[in-house]
Design an enzyme around this catalytic site. Structure first.
Site, PDB file in Angstrom:
ATOM      1  N   HIS A 242      75.269  74.926  32.445  1.00 20.09           N
ATOM      2  CA  HIS A 242      75.326  76.506  32.447  1.00 20.09           C
ATOM      3  C   HIS A 242      76.691  76.896  33.049  1.00 20.09           C
ATOM      4  O   HIS A 242      77.682  76.430  33.356  1.00 20.09           O
ATOM      5  CB  HIS A 242      74.529  76.505  34.256  1.00 20.09           C
TER       6      HIS A 242
ATOM      7  N   SER B  52      71.258  88.764  32.534  1.00 22.43           N
ATOM      8  CA  SER B  52      71.278  90.119  33.113  1.00 22.43           C
ATOM      9  C   SER B  52      69.962  90.676  32.455  1.00 22.43           C
ATOM     10  O   SER B  52      69.647  92.199  31.897  1.00 22.43           O
ATOM     11  CB  SER B  52      71.813  91.498  33.011  1.00 22.43           C
TER      12      SER B  52
HETATM   13  P1  PGA Z   1      71.402  86.667  35.850  1.00 21.71           P
HETATM   14  O1  PGA Z   1      72.078  85.319  35.062  1.00 21.71           O
HETATM   15  O2  PGA Z   1      69.915  86.493  34.544  1.00 21.71           O
HETATM   16  O3  PGA Z   1      70.864  86.641  36.998  1.00 21.71           O
HETATM   17  O4  PGA Z   1      72.361  87.715  34.869  1.00 21.71           O
HETATM   18  C1  PGA Z   1      71.418  84.352  34.134  1.00 21.71           C
HETATM   19  C2  PGA Z   1      72.129  83.154  34.351  1.00 21.71           C
HETATM   20  O5  PGA Z   1      72.765  82.610  34.961  1.00 21.71           O
HETATM   21  O6  PGA Z   1      71.257  81.713  33.467  1.00 21.71           O
END
Ligand code: PGA
Length: 250
Positions: free
Chosen positions: A94, A212
């Site tokens: 990640h 997002s």
């Molecule tokens: P987010 O994070 O949907 O809050 O942008 C996605 C992720 O880090 O897997």
């Protein structure tokens, strides 16, 4: 109807009590969806959430995994410990692990191989920073993350690998990649996989988009032909956001 793999990464959110009550809600509200589903609670809540999700259609994921099976590794969690709890999937590489905790492609690869040895499904996250994108290094970075992250992974083992394309600039910023931009990178990822493995592997590998994702953009993103699902952070923490995402029909 397109089959999708929708995963929720809860990051460092939710106490055991909060995680259990949310998992109960998801179990009930998502029981009728035919999509593949996964949630990754924090380590402390894994065992309790495992009890709630047992026998459901929601897989249990871990957000990270240590690089060894046991030993002097203060603060790390072994694959054997995750197995014991009933975890089936591990998220590796990640961007928060890469950028905040400085995990290298080499370390991530070591974890990928160890996770495969223990029969986990692996969601390998890759993605470029804004600086890399703006300086024209997008393809180079993605190529390197795939080549190094998957070093030593056989064609057969690729069945247990899911790729999550998560542009770093889109994570937690509210600014998602446009469906066309995401699609273009997904096509590039498939081309790299075709060169590394075969056309069949390239075609069959599930490639999620992350960054997002929200109820307002899930439909447009998932409609793109090379996007097979989503890895959701912030919007996976709330019922009124994750349920519509996980039940989207495209
Ligand atoms: P987010 O994070 O949907 O809050 O942008 C996605 C992720 O880090 O897997």
């Amino acid at each position: 109807m397109k089959h999708l793999y929708i995963a929720g990464n809860w990051k460092m959110h939710k106490t055991i009590e909060e995680a259990v009550s949310f998992a109960k809600i998801l179990r009930e509200r998502l029981s009728a969806t035919s999509h593949t589903l996964m949630v990754a609670p924090p380590f402390t809540a894994l065992a309790s959430v495992a009890q709630v999700l047992k026998g459901s259609n929601i897989r249990l994921g871990a957000q990270n995994m240590g690089q060894e099976e046991s030993g002097a590794h203060t603060g790390e969690i072994s694959p054997l410990m995750l197995k014991e709890i009933g975890v089936s999937t591990v998220i590796l590489g990640h961007s928060e692990r890469r950028h905040t905790y400085l995990e290298s492609n080499e370390l991530i690869n070591k974890k990928v191989l160890l996770a495969l040895k223990h029969n986990f499904e692996v969601i390998l996250c890759i993605g470029e920073t804004l600086a890399e994108r703006e300086s024209g290094k997008l393809e180079q970075v993605i190529h390197e993350q795939l080549e190094k992250g998957l070093a030593g992974v056989s064609k057969e083992a690729m069945r247990s690998i899911v790729i999550a394309y998560e542009p770093v600039w889109a994570i937690g910023t509210g600014k998602n990649a446009t469906p066309d931009d995401a699609e273009a990178v997904h096509v590039f990822i498939r081309n790299v996989l075709a060169k590394m493995y075969s056309d069949e592997v390239a075609k069959n590998t599930i490639i999620q988009y992350g960054g997002s994702v929200k109820p307002e953009n899930i439909q447009a993103l998932m409609s793109m032909p090379n996007i097979n699902g989503a890895l959701v952070g912030g919007a996976s923490l709330k019922e009124d956001q994750f349920v519509p995402i996980a039940t989207v029909v495209v």
